[in-house]
Design a protein around this motif. Sequence first.
Motif, PDB file in Angstrom:
ATOM      1  N   ALA A 278     -37.533 -34.535 -53.564  1.00 36.64           N
ATOM      2  CA  ALA A 278     -37.800 -35.352 -54.625  1.00 36.64           C
ATOM      3  C   ALA A 278     -36.971 -34.576 -55.851  1.00 36.64           C
ATOM      4  O   ALA A 278     -37.088 -33.510 -56.212  1.00 36.64           O
ATOM      5  N   GLN A 279     -36.338 -35.427 -56.599  1.00 28.09           N
ATOM      6  CA  GLN A 279     -35.662 -35.117 -57.757  1.00 28.09           C
ATOM      7  C   GLN A 279     -36.821 -35.235 -59.079  1.00 28.09           C
ATOM      8  O   GLN A 279     -37.285 -36.348 -59.163  1.00 28.09           O
ATOM      9  N   ARG A 280     -36.677 -34.428 -59.918  1.00 35.65           N
ATOM     10  CA  ARG A 280     -37.357 -34.557 -61.200  1.00 35.65           C
ATOM     11  C   ARG A 280     -36.627 -35.337 -62.178  1.00 35.65           C
ATOM     12  O   ARG A 280     -35.547 -35.381 -62.326  1.00 35.65           O
TER      13      ARG A 280
END
Length: 112
Positions: A42-44
Motif C-alpha cells: 500500500a502506497q502512502r
Amino acid sequence: MSDLEKAARDAVEAADNTEQLALIAAVLKVQQLTQHQTAPVAQRPLQAHPVGTYLAGGCLAVMALIAIVGIVLLFILGLAVVAIALCITLVVLVICLRMLQGMWQDMQQPRD
C-alpha cells in the motif's frame, strides 16, 4: 493393427495426457498460490507540504542571521572604540610624561 493394439495405444496416450494435465494443473495451482502470497504494498498518499511553512522558516533563518551579524558588528565596533580610546589615552600620557621630563630637566639646571 488389431483393435486391441489400438485400444492399448489409446490407453497409453490417455495416461500420458492425464499426467500432462495433472502437471499443468499443479503448475497453475502453484501460480495461484504465489500470486495470493504477494500482496501489493500500500502506497502512502503524497502529502502536500504547505509552502508558507517553508517560507516562514526561511524568513526566520534570514532574520536570525541578520541578528547574529548585527551583534558581531556591534561587538567589533565596541572593540574599535575601546582601541581608539586606548590610543588617545596613550598619546595623552606620552605628552604628559614629556612635559614632566622637560620640567624636571629645567629644575635640575642651576639658576644663575
